[in-house]
Design a protein around this motif. Structure first.
Motif, PDB file in Angstrom:
ATOM      1  N   LEU A 187       9.054 -60.687  -7.977  1.00 60.88           N
ATOM      2  CA  LEU A 187       8.545 -60.822  -9.342  1.00 60.88           C
ATOM      3  C   LEU A 187       8.273 -62.278  -9.713  1.00 60.88           C
ATOM      4  O   LEU A 187       8.958 -63.194  -9.262  1.00 60.88           O
ATOM      5  N   ASP A 188       7.273 -62.442 -10.559  1.00 59.30           N
ATOM      6  CA  ASP A 188       6.875 -63.743 -11.065  1.00 59.30           C
ATOM      7  C   ASP A 188       7.954 -64.290 -12.015  1.00 59.30           C
ATOM      8  O   ASP A 188       8.608 -63.532 -12.729  1.00 59.30           O
ATOM      9  N   GLU A 189       8.141 -65.610 -12.020  1.00 59.60           N
ATOM     10  CA  GLU A 189       9.211 -66.199 -12.820  1.00 59.60           C
ATOM     11  C   GLU A 189       9.074 -65.903 -14.314  1.00 59.60           C
ATOM     12  O   GLU A 189      10.079 -65.668 -14.996  1.00 59.60           O
ATOM     13  N   THR A 190       7.833 -65.888 -14.825  1.00 63.74           N
ATOM     14  CA  THR A 190       7.658 -65.597 -16.253  1.00 63.74           C
ATOM     15  C   THR A 190       8.107 -64.174 -16.576  1.00 63.74           C
ATOM     16  O   THR A 190       8.757 -63.927 -17.601  1.00 63.74           O
ATOM     17  N   VAL A 191       7.755 -63.233 -15.688  1.00 57.55           N
ATOM     18  CA  VAL A 191       8.156 -61.841 -15.888  1.00 57.55           C
ATOM     19  C   VAL A 191       9.680 -61.742 -15.872  1.00 57.55           C
ATOM     20  O   VAL A 191      10.297 -61.105 -16.742  1.00 57.55           O
TER      21      VAL A 191
END
Lengths: 198, 198
Positions: free
Chosen positions: B22-26
């Motif tokens: 998963l992407d860090e912002t998510v």
């Protein structure tokens, strides 16, 4: 004895239809693609210390015993699997990918090979993933209760509880395996049977 | 003591980033939405025989004990949970939706409340579902090995194995709970400690 393929497919389809919202045509297609194998009584289908051949077996008929032994050859039974139950062999593995446990057939069995080892199931339809999750949670719950019961109860209480709660399995499984499952010596098992058996 | 929210979020994010793609912002968005609670030492967060409040706890810091007792008040410890571990309370339930087990904090704990009881997780992103599955499989594997080890080993061997394999937990957890986990009387525990302890 030949495998009754249409009977086996019916059993698998029944489980899938009962627990998922999948369409009957989809279910029949899945069921027809699962390889079936007949295993003889006392056949060892997984050996402790060896890599497994499949990630999951599904039992069409028969009874399979999960067991392990220590370096001194002392053997104990971890659990029994019967009809319409999956065996999650992929959860048996140690960090090197070798199985902590052995599996052998207590009776002649018909097994479906459900997942390849390389297939982590993430490509399965969501309904099948949900079903696997359901079975998995159920087995996890049962194992927690089994472990705490084992710790709480004396050998005598374990004998009585198993005889009362699972009378069918009690009759079906050879005494030596029941004893090694319940952590009771064969001598005590015979004594308890005389005392509590009808 | 106030909850250090940014520390807690960091710990959760670390676990998610380590095990998912998963992407860090998510990840940060998810982490920020999970309610946190500080629980005191000896606080009981789940009582045997009661319905649970949450489906899954995630431990940010501290140590939680899972235990159960029989009708005579005999109590045993099923397992310990420490940092960066989920507690699958939803697997504790009997057929009436009541918990087979109690949970209490051995130390002051910070817990994240991860899933509602009504939410079966099927709306989570696939990466989170995969992570839950991963933790779940790991705990299932550990429990099978724990159960078979418990059956195979004598109380003395269980004591030695725990002391050797989990020296940190051995020091961290009060003796009475370790004894009830290992199925050893407090007297034998003290004796073993004198014999094998350094």
């Amino acid at each position: 004895m030949r495998i009754d393929k249409s009977y086996s497919e019916k059993i698998m389809a029944q489980t899938l239809l009962e627990h998922t919202g999948l369409d009957e045509t989809v279910v029949m297609e899945m069921v027809k693609s699962a390889p079936l194998r007949q295993c003889q009584k006392d056949e060892v289908i997984q050996l402790q210390g060896e890599p497994p051949q499949v990630a999951t077996y599904f039992i069409i008929s028969g009874c399979v015993r999960q067991y392990t032994s220590d370096e001194n050859g002392k053997e104990i039974t971890v659990r029994f699997y019967t009809e319409q139950t999956p065996i999650n062999v992929s959860t048996f593995l140690d960090k090197d990918g070798l199985s902590h446990f052995s599996l052998s057939c207590i009776e002649t069995c018909i097994l479906a090979f459900c997942d390849d080892l390389e297939d982590d199931g993430s490509n399965d339809p969501p309904e099948i993933q949900a079903l696997e999750q359901l079975f998995f949670r159920k087995q996890f719950s049962e194992m927690q209760v089994g472990l705490s019961d084992y710790k709480l109860k004396s050998p005598e209480e374990r004998f009585q509880a198993f005889m009362t709660d699972q009378p069918e399995l009690f009759k079906r499984i050879p005494q030596k395996y029941l004893a090694s499952y319940l952590g009771i010596t064969p001598e005590s098992f015979s004594r308890f049977k005389k005392r509590f058996g009808s």
